[in-house]
Design an enzyme around this catalytic site. Structure first.
Site, mmCIF file in Angstrom:
data_model
loop_
_atom_site.group_PDB
_atom_site.id
_atom_site.type_symbol
_atom_site.label_atom_id
_atom_site.label_comp_id
_atom_site.label_asym_id
_atom_site.label_seq_id
_atom_site.Cartn_x
_atom_site.Cartn_y
_atom_site.Cartn_z
ATOM 1 N N HIS A 168 -4.016 23.442 52.058
ATOM 2 C CA HIS A 168 -4.681 23.197 50.776
ATOM 3 C C HIS A 168 -5.570 24.355 50.366
ATOM 4 O O HIS A 168 -5.791 24.597 49.193
ATOM 5 C CB HIS A 168 -5.461 21.882 50.841
ATOM 6 C CG HIS A 168 -4.576 20.721 50.547
ATOM 7 N ND1 HIS A 168 -4.664 19.527 51.197
ATOM 8 C CD2 HIS A 168 -3.567 20.595 49.672
ATOM 9 C CE1 HIS A 168 -3.739 18.707 50.731
ATOM 10 N NE2 HIS A 168 -3.061 19.338 49.801
ATOM 11 N N ARG A 270 19.201 32.233 44.433
ATOM 12 C CA ARG A 270 19.961 32.286 45.689
ATOM 13 C C ARG A 270 20.202 30.844 46.123
ATOM 14 O O ARG A 270 19.253 30.142 46.477
ATOM 15 C CB ARG A 270 19.174 33.029 46.760
ATOM 16 C CG ARG A 270 18.987 34.526 46.493
ATOM 17 C CD ARG A 270 18.191 35.162 47.617
ATOM 18 N NE ARG A 270 18.275 36.612 47.641
ATOM 19 C CZ ARG A 270 17.340 37.430 47.171
ATOM 20 N NH1 ARG A 270 16.269 36.945 46.608
ATOM 21 N NH2 ARG A 270 17.493 38.745 47.254
ATOM 22 N N ARG A 306 23.675 32.368 41.593
ATOM 23 C CA ARG A 306 24.636 33.038 42.471
ATOM 24 C C ARG A 306 25.303 32.034 43.391
ATOM 25 O O ARG A 306 24.638 31.179 43.987
ATOM 26 C CB ARG A 306 23.923 34.091 43.324
ATOM 27 C CG ARG A 306 24.870 34.707 44.324
ATOM 28 C CD ARG A 306 24.250 35.783 45.119
ATOM 29 N NE ARG A 306 23.374 35.275 46.164
ATOM 30 C CZ ARG A 306 22.657 36.064 46.941
ATOM 31 N NH1 ARG A 306 22.680 37.365 46.738
ATOM 32 N NH2 ARG A 306 21.901 35.563 47.877
ATOM 33 N N GLU A 395 27.589 44.856 44.935
ATOM 34 C CA GLU A 395 26.879 45.068 46.201
ATOM 35 C C GLU A 395 27.664 45.985 47.130
ATOM 36 O O GLU A 395 27.139 46.462 48.131
ATOM 37 C CB GLU A 395 26.667 43.725 46.910
ATOM 38 C CG GLU A 395 25.926 42.718 46.056
ATOM 39 C CD GLU A 395 25.545 41.475 46.808
ATOM 40 O OE1 GLU A 395 24.396 41.344 47.209
ATOM 41 O OE2 GLU A 395 26.443 40.606 46.979
ATOM 42 N N ASN A 418 19.961 45.745 47.286
ATOM 43 C CA ASN A 418 19.712 45.676 48.742
ATOM 44 C C ASN A 418 21.011 45.950 49.491
ATOM 45 O O ASN A 418 21.074 46.785 50.387
ATOM 46 C CB ASN A 418 19.182 44.290 49.144
ATOM 47 C CG ASN A 418 18.005 43.853 48.296
ATOM 48 O OD1 ASN A 418 17.306 44.682 47.741
ATOM 49 N ND2 ASN A 418 17.809 42.548 48.181
ATOM 50 N N ASP A 419 22.051 45.226 49.096
ATOM 51 C CA ASP A 419 23.329 45.425 49.779
ATOM 52 C C ASP A 419 24.023 46.694 49.298
ATOM 53 O O ASP A 419 24.651 47.397 50.094
ATOM 54 C CB ASP A 419 24.235 44.199 49.577
ATOM 55 C CG ASP A 419 23.880 43.115 50.586
ATOM 56 O OD1 ASP A 419 23.737 43.452 51.770
ATOM 57 O OD2 ASP A 419 23.721 41.951 50.182
ATOM 58 N N ARG A 429 20.905 46.745 56.846
ATOM 59 C CA ARG A 429 19.591 46.457 56.255
ATOM 60 C C ARG A 429 18.666 45.683 57.183
ATOM 61 O O ARG A 429 17.474 45.570 56.926
ATOM 62 C CB ARG A 429 19.751 45.722 54.910
ATOM 63 C CG ARG A 429 20.322 44.333 55.033
ATOM 64 C CD ARG A 429 20.726 43.766 53.685
ATOM 65 N NE ARG A 429 19.709 42.903 53.105
ATOM 66 C CZ ARG A 429 19.918 42.110 52.057
ATOM 67 N NH1 ARG A 429 21.117 42.088 51.466
ATOM 68 N NH2 ARG A 429 18.970 41.367 51.582
ATOM 69 N N CYS A 466 19.217 42.876 40.380
ATOM 70 C CA CYS A 466 18.441 41.769 40.945
ATOM 71 C C CYS A 466 18.028 42.038 42.383
ATOM 72 O O CYS A 466 17.515 41.154 43.050
ATOM 73 C CB CYS A 466 19.220 40.458 40.850
ATOM 74 S SG CYS A 466 20.740 40.483 41.794
#
Ligand code: PEP
Ligand code: MG
Length: 526
Positions: A168, A270, A306, A395, A418-419, A429, A466
């Site tokens: 909290h 995702r 995706r 990718e 990223n890929d 990666r 993205c």
């Protein structure tokens, strides 16, 4: 509070009197917390969120089974204070044993117990000390009662040594817009008068900051404040070239954060979260419900979902082979879905059903699409389920090399940097040893992105990014200069990217893209 000692009760104190003392102390704490809840209802937006939490914890002090176990401890010869500590402690232990969300409620319960002990001793409840000057509040943890009543004109930041991201303390600090780092290692060593930088963006506390650290923090603070002012404006360059800024989300509840940071829609949902941790794929109904829940929060807005990206760094026991020696080069993304056609069709069916129930502008894409034939396969299949916008993630370098052909069949392409970087640089990666290759600033990665942008812009096919690259403000400007049409990122990065674009004309962005293609943003290792 100093812990009540576990010594036998004075023979002059009879059990019934002790029980009555506890009952009245519990009733007063219950009334006090309910009173605070009432007050919170009339406070700022964040304080108002605390009201139901305070009401819920007030109920601990009115719980008959907890009262009964405290009475039993008094009957066994404990003092009232010690019986309260142990009675609450038993339930706290139970909450911790359950784990997760419930475990984090143990701290709330402990706070109520401490308040009862304070009342029994006739001392003020433990809480935040009064101060005439603004301060960084350092504590083991804070109770909801404390966090909800903090004076925002005095509290510069909160640092706690305990508490997780769903405690909290974290939730209420966020709701009230207080800079907070929870679970900070070494927090208990900080002393009154120490100077610290509380860097919530990176979840760290800098102790003994140098003049340079302080200057950098002041600059970052000023920039962040300036960037925040642009929230609510659509992403665009200084001269008005639009670059819609979208959010990457992992579950429907993340929509709230996306809105908070002014996302213009979702650029990457995702969907793995629905599948990970389960022994079998979720049903069409379950999936429909989750997709509709997200879509309903973006009426009239673009939402890119995706398809399941199973395999490599996201293995799923029921889909991913165990005997791959190079899983990143194995069955993943669309390759997995083609092998498990039922999973593929069920997901498309759920997406179409969710689309029919909601008013968002749904775009659907497949991960790990290698070329125009795979893009064509997926687009045709998606359309046969009634989906309107169907595209491919870029990718794998092969899709960049074939981008001209892909642009003829796909409705859009979204670049997963990223890929794309991992495969362009042949650097896993997930491996720290080759992490220096994992940057989209490498001109080879930028070249691949440019091929896709050129093809998309020539054929009128939208191209987004993205991957993490979109969240780096300087790189985001370069991407816009390369011809990327939209950028999607973790919501917290939106302010800085929006501000960086707003400071740069499209012509300047193009110049920076040219320089970056020449290696200006890349430092070769060694
Ligand atoms: C990417 O590869 O850039 C991407 C966005 O997908 P993920 O990180 O989920 O593999
Ligand atoms: Mg990816």
């Amino acid at each position: 509070m100093v812990e009540p000692e576990d010594t036998p009760r004075d023979s002059g104190l009879d059990a019934d009197t002790e029980k009555r003392r506890v009952a009245s102390a519990m009733a007063r704490v219950n009334a006090d917390l309910n009173h605070r809840a009432e007050k919170a209802k009339h406070g700022d937006e964040g304080a108002r969120q605390a009201a139901p939490i305070l009401e819920a914890i007030a109920m601990f002090a009115a719980d008959p089974s907890l009262a009964a176990s405290i009475d039993a401890l008094i009957d066994a010869g404990k003092t009232a204070e010690r019986a309260v500590l142990e009675g609450f402690g038993q339930v706290e232990d139970m909450f911790r044993a359950i784990g997760g969300y419930q475990a984090e409620r143990a701290a709330d319960l402990h706070d109520v117990g401490q308040r009862v002990i304070a009342d029994l001793r006739g001392v003020p409840a433990p809480g935040v000390p009064e101060s005439d000057v603004p301060f960084v509040l350092v504590a083991e943890d804070l109770s909801p009662a404390d966090t909800s009543s903090l004076d925002l004109t005095k509290t510069l930041a909160i640092v706690t040594s305990q508490g997780g991201p769903t405690s909290h303390t974290a939730i209420l600090a966020r709701a009230r817009g207080i800079v907070a780092v929870v679970s900070a290692a070494g927090a208990e060593k900080l002393k009154d008068g120490d100077q610290v930088i509380v860097d919530a963006a990176h979840g760290r506390v800098v102790t003994e900051p140098t003049a340079a650290d302080i200057a950098a923090a002041e600059t970052a603070k000023a920039q962040a404040a300036k960037a925040r002012e642009l929230r609510g404006r659509a992403g665009a360059t200084k001269d008005g070239h639009p670059v819609p800024l979208l959010a990457n989300v992992g579950k429907p509840a993340d929509a709230k954060e996306a809105h908070e940071y002014g996302a213009e829609g979702v650029g990457l949902f995702r969907t793995e979260f629905l599948f990970i941790g389960n022994a079998e794929p979720p049903s069409v109904e379950e999936q429909t419900k989750a997709y509709a829940e997200l879509l309903a929060q973006f009426p009239g807005r673009k939402v890119v979902i995706r398809m399941l990206d199973a395999g490599a760094d996201k293995p799923l026991p029921f889909l991913t082979p165990e005997d791959e020696s190079n899983p990143a080069l194995g069955l993943r993304g669309l390759r997995t879905l083609r092998v498990h056609r039922q999973v593929l069709e069920d997901q498309l069916k759920a997406l179409a059903a969710a689309d029919a129930q909601t008013d968002a502008d749904l775009w659907v894409m497949a991960p790990m699409v290698a070329d125009q034939w795979e893009a064509d396969y997926f687009v045709k299949l998606g359309k046969s389920f009634g989906l309107r916008k169907v595209g491919a993630m870029a990718e794998v370098p092969s899709i960049a090399l074939m981008a001209d052909k892909v642009a003829e069949v796909a409705d859009f392409v979204s670049i997963g940097t990223n890929d794309l970087t991992q495969y362009t640089m042949a650097a896993d990666r997930t491996l720290g040893s080759v992490a220096s290759y994992q940057t989209a600033w490498h001109p080879a990665a930028l070249c691949a992105i440019k091929l896709i942008c050129d093809a998309g812009n020539a054929k009128g096919m939208p191209v987004g990014v993205c991957g993490e690259a979109a969240a780096d403000p300087d790189l985001a400007v370069v991407l816009a200069g390369l011809g990327v049409n939209s950028l999607s990122m973790t919501p917290i990065a939106l302010d800085d990217v929006r501000a960086a674009l707003a400071e740069t004309t499209l012509a300047e962005a193009r110049k920076r893209a040219e320089a970056a293609l020449d290696g200006a943003g890349y430092t070769p290792a060694g």
